[in-house]
Design an enzyme around this catalytic site. Structure first.
Site, PDB file in Angstrom:
ATOM      1  N   GLU A   7       0.792  -1.224  -0.120  1.00 30.46           N
ATOM      2  CA  GLU A   7      -0.008  -0.121  -0.030  1.00 30.46           C
ATOM      3  C   GLU A   7       0.726   1.264  -0.043  1.00 30.46           C
ATOM      4  O   GLU A   7       0.447   2.428  -0.401  1.00 30.46           O
ATOM      5  CB  GLU A   7      -0.941  -0.042   1.123  1.00 30.46           C
ATOM      6  CG  GLU A   7      -1.728   1.006   1.363  1.00 30.46           C
ATOM      7  CD  GLU A   7      -3.160   0.949   2.376  1.00 30.46           C
ATOM      8  OE1 GLU A   7      -3.364  -0.399   2.182  1.00 30.46           O
ATOM      9  OE2 GLU A   7      -3.629   1.691   2.914  1.00 30.46           O
ATOM     10  N   ASP A 110      -2.645  -3.129   2.741  1.00 32.81           N
ATOM     11  CA  ASP A 110      -3.031  -3.134   4.230  1.00 32.81           C
ATOM     12  C   ASP A 110      -4.283  -4.384   4.114  1.00 32.81           C
ATOM     13  O   ASP A 110      -5.164  -4.336   3.226  1.00 32.81           O
ATOM     14  CB  ASP A 110      -3.518  -1.980   4.799  1.00 32.81           C
ATOM     15  CG  ASP A 110      -2.293  -0.991   4.758  1.00 32.81           C
ATOM     16  OD1 ASP A 110      -1.050  -1.327   4.613  1.00 32.81           O
ATOM     17  OD2 ASP A 110      -2.336   0.251   5.454  1.00 32.81           O
ATOM     18  N   TYR A 320       4.188   3.493  12.029  1.00 39.19           N
ATOM     19  CA  TYR A 320       3.129   3.994  11.188  1.00 39.19           C
ATOM     20  C   TYR A 320       2.168   4.823  11.713  1.00 39.19           C
ATOM     21  O   TYR A 320       1.416   4.514  12.846  1.00 39.19           O
ATOM     22  CB  TYR A 320       2.318   2.897  10.420  1.00 39.19           C
ATOM     23  CG  TYR A 320       1.215   3.172   9.701  1.00 39.19           C
ATOM     24  CD1 TYR A 320       1.331   3.823   8.418  1.00 39.19           C
ATOM     25  CD2 TYR A 320      -0.187   3.008   9.996  1.00 39.19           C
ATOM     26  CE1 TYR A 320       0.429   4.123   7.607  1.00 39.19           C
ATOM     27  CE2 TYR A 320      -1.046   3.513   9.470  1.00 39.19           C
ATOM     28  CZ  TYR A 320      -0.815   4.084   8.140  1.00 39.19           C
ATOM     29  OH  TYR A 320      -2.039   4.598   7.309  1.00 39.19           O
TER      30      TYR A 320
END
Length: 616
Positions: A7, A110, A320
């Site tokens: 992604e 994801d 993240y």
DNA sequence: GCAAGGTC
């Protein structure tokens, strides 16, 4: 050659590292017979109305119901207007070439609805026919990646997930585009009056709270307070009841036997109760909780926090950022002790990091089942050099919260003393006996009350003490405060928790309104539309915002329940239900709301001064 | 000019 598509670049790099591939190319990495490439989130979006022939904003086009949706390259705003994002175009070309050479594609976007959509939109846009398999992992540790590759799933296992994602996307387009045009056209204003499944309920929350706050009629009530002296240590006690009238309170006050009215020992200690209370360490941060904390402590907007956090992520200082989970898995936990060791030299937190080296770490934030696409936000342990003040502030919130989360319980001693002097009075005091995790930031409790004593002197039941002061207090009930960014984010997260319908409430329980990645943008949209203005920390509706709210407040589009009902249907689609029924319902709803808004928007015409902010 | 979703 097998092509793996992630992604975002960071995930592709992680996976490539596990394979030992390290030849960096423009837009991909290769090695060991594999190619690792990436998207940057959604590269493609549903094409705008003009690509279906709906030119201009015109009643004749409404409702716009494309026979078949098209995809177009993500756009970016420049000084020359809106153009296809050149970086996206370039990456799509790279992906196209890699797919053409591929024998097999492995989808590593994801593990969720949008991740599936990101890949499928690319795949279909490129008209690719190559077979693909799905990597489905919820943490990006080496072990999890290896395990995931041993258990690749057939791509078609996720067809229904794609269906639900595509329905979500189309439905938002149909309802949002049509409602926005219908309202804007009928209001006849030059500006855009946008509406959407997420932004409109958010606007409604801000407006209804504002109106409730403005119309609130404060009620006056009375209390009696006394000050008791224990050999020079004084504490305050309050009447255990509030009084509606001043007369009632005055009568109680008159009966208090204080020193000035001739009673040397008028306070009778009825009871003393001391109880320890345990406060567990807080959970690690997800994006939303960090945005709330940064707004409270530093006054940062949700958008500022997200962009600072993104830059820290790009500098590899934090993990993240757009995560919705406040937990980590056992694999990540295994590395926490070593991670904490890296902060023993930190100017503010060093002492606590050293302390944590010698104790058992709390596992409250460790729960693999509650890790969704991404785990909670952690520092990576890379050394931070010369951060700007803003970046340092956010970084410290992340590091500090990590130390708190693995720290020990805070133990408080809650003392309650009941005093009698013509009436019953109560004094409470809180003393932190073991700071535990609270030692990290060392600040006072969030929910501190004015009336509370920090510490109470040691007194015993039956003791008689002097009352040195007494007073009649006049107080007023307060309305719920206006929203600020912190309280609004919280409200968006928990939206839907009070829905009466069990199924809808259940469908929304893990989502709320919007997603962690989009909530800051939703707030910015409301501000850009001149619906809401920032006044210091609070979010206040403008005249335009309130006018739009008046038009739509009773409609479905202004209710959080709309998201709930969609989520329920989308979940059914994911488990195999037909998509056509839902699509037909959305079309019908689009027709209805378009008609209603074409009529209702007229009331927005010629509102004088409709765009001036309303004072709080 | 417009949604909500993702990310550099």
């Amino acid at each position: 050659m097998k092509v793996i598509i992630a992604e975002k670049p960071s995930v592709a790099r992680e996976i490539a590292k596990v394979f030992g591939a390290n030849t960096k190319r423009e837009g991909y990495i290769e090695g060991k017979g594999y190619t690792f490439t990436w998207a940057f989130g959604h590269l493609l979006q549903l094409a705008p109305p003009q690509e279906y022939g709906f030119y201009g904003w015109s009643v004749q086009n409404l409702p716009m119901l494309p026979q078949k949706f098209k995809l177009s390259i993500r756009k970016v705003k420049t000084k020359d207007g809106v153009v296809e994002d050149p970086a996206v175009k370039k990456q799509l070309d790279i992906i196209k070439n890699l797919f053409e050479e591929a024998t097999e594609i492995i989808v590593a976007t994801d593990a969720g609805r949008e991740g599936e959509l990101i890949f499928r939109y690319i795949y279909y846009y490129l008209k690719c026919k190559k077979p693909f398999k799905r990597l489905w992992i919820s943490s990006q540790t080496d072990a999890a990646i290896k395990d995931g590759f041993r258990n690749l799933k057939p791509g078609s296992d996720y067809d229904t997930l794609f269906n639900s994602a595509h329905c979500r996307s189309q439905s938002d387009w149909l309802v949002g585009m049509n409602a926005t045009q219908a309202l804007s056209i009928s209001a006849g204003t030059r500006s855009v009056l946008s509406l959407g499944r997420v932004q409109t309920p958010t606007l409604a929350m801000i407006c209804s709270r504002y109106i409730e706050n403005k119309n609130f009629v404060p009620q006056t009530y009375y209390q009696v307070s006394i000050q008791v002296d224990k050999r020079g240590q004084v504490f305050r006690a309050l009447s255990d009841k509030n009084f509606k009238t001043k007369e009632e309170a005055q009568a109680v006050l008159d009966k208090v036997e204080d020193v000035p009215t001739g009673f040397p020992q008028g306070a009778n200690i009825i009871s003393v109760e001391a109880k320890p209370r345990k406060e567990l360490p807080p959970l690690l941060h997800d994006l939303s909780s960090l945005q709330q904390e940064a707004n409270k402590r530093k006054g940062f907007t949700a958008d500022q926090t997200l962009s600072i956090l993104q830059s820290l992520y790009e500098s590899k200082l934090v993990t993240y950022p757009r995560t919705g989970s406040r937990y980590i898995g056992d694999d990540v936990f295994a590395g926490i002790s070593a991670l904490i060791d890296k902060f023993t030299g930190h100017p503010d937190f060093g002492k606590q990091a050293i302390y944590l080296q010698g104790v058992k770490l709390s596992k409250r934030s460790v729960n693999a089942k509650k890790v969704t696409d991404h785990h909670a936000i952690l520092p990576t342990g890379e050394t931070a050099h010369q951060l700007s003040a803003d970046r340092q502030a956010i970084y410290d919130l992340v590091v500090g919260r990590m130390l708190e989360a693995f720290h020990q319980d805070c133990i408080k001693e809650i003392t309650k003393i009941v005093v009698e002097s013509g009436f019953k009075f109560i004094a409470t005091g809180t003393v932190i006996s073991v700071p535990g995790w609270r030692a990290v930031f060392n600040d006072t409790d969030d929910d501190k009350k004015d009336e509370e004593n920090p510490a109470l002197p040691k007194v015993q039941q039956g003791e008689l003490l002097p009352i040195t002061e007494k007073a009649l207090l006049e107080k007023q009930t307060k309305p719920k405060p206006l929203y600020n960014e912190a309280s609004l984010l919280k409200a968006l997260e928990t939206a839907g928790k009070e829905i009466d319908d069990d199924e809808l409430r259940y469908a929304m329980k893990d989502s709320g309104l919007g997603t962690p990645a989009t909530r800051a943008a939703i707030i910015e949209t409301l501000i850009k539309r001149d619906y809401v203005a920032r006044e210091k920390k609070t979010l206040v509706p403008t005249g335009t915002g309130l006018a739009v709210y008046e038009v739509v407040k009773d409609q479905k589009i202004a209710q959080a329940e709309l998201t709930g009902s969609w989520e329920k249907r989308l979940e059914e689609i994911r488990s195999g239900a037909s998509i056509t029924d839902f699509q037909e319902e959305i079309k019908t709803y689009t027709r209805t709301i378009t008609q209603e808004l074409l009529k209702a928007g007229v009331s927005l015409k010629a509102k004088p001064g409709a765009s001036t902010p309303v004072k709080a």
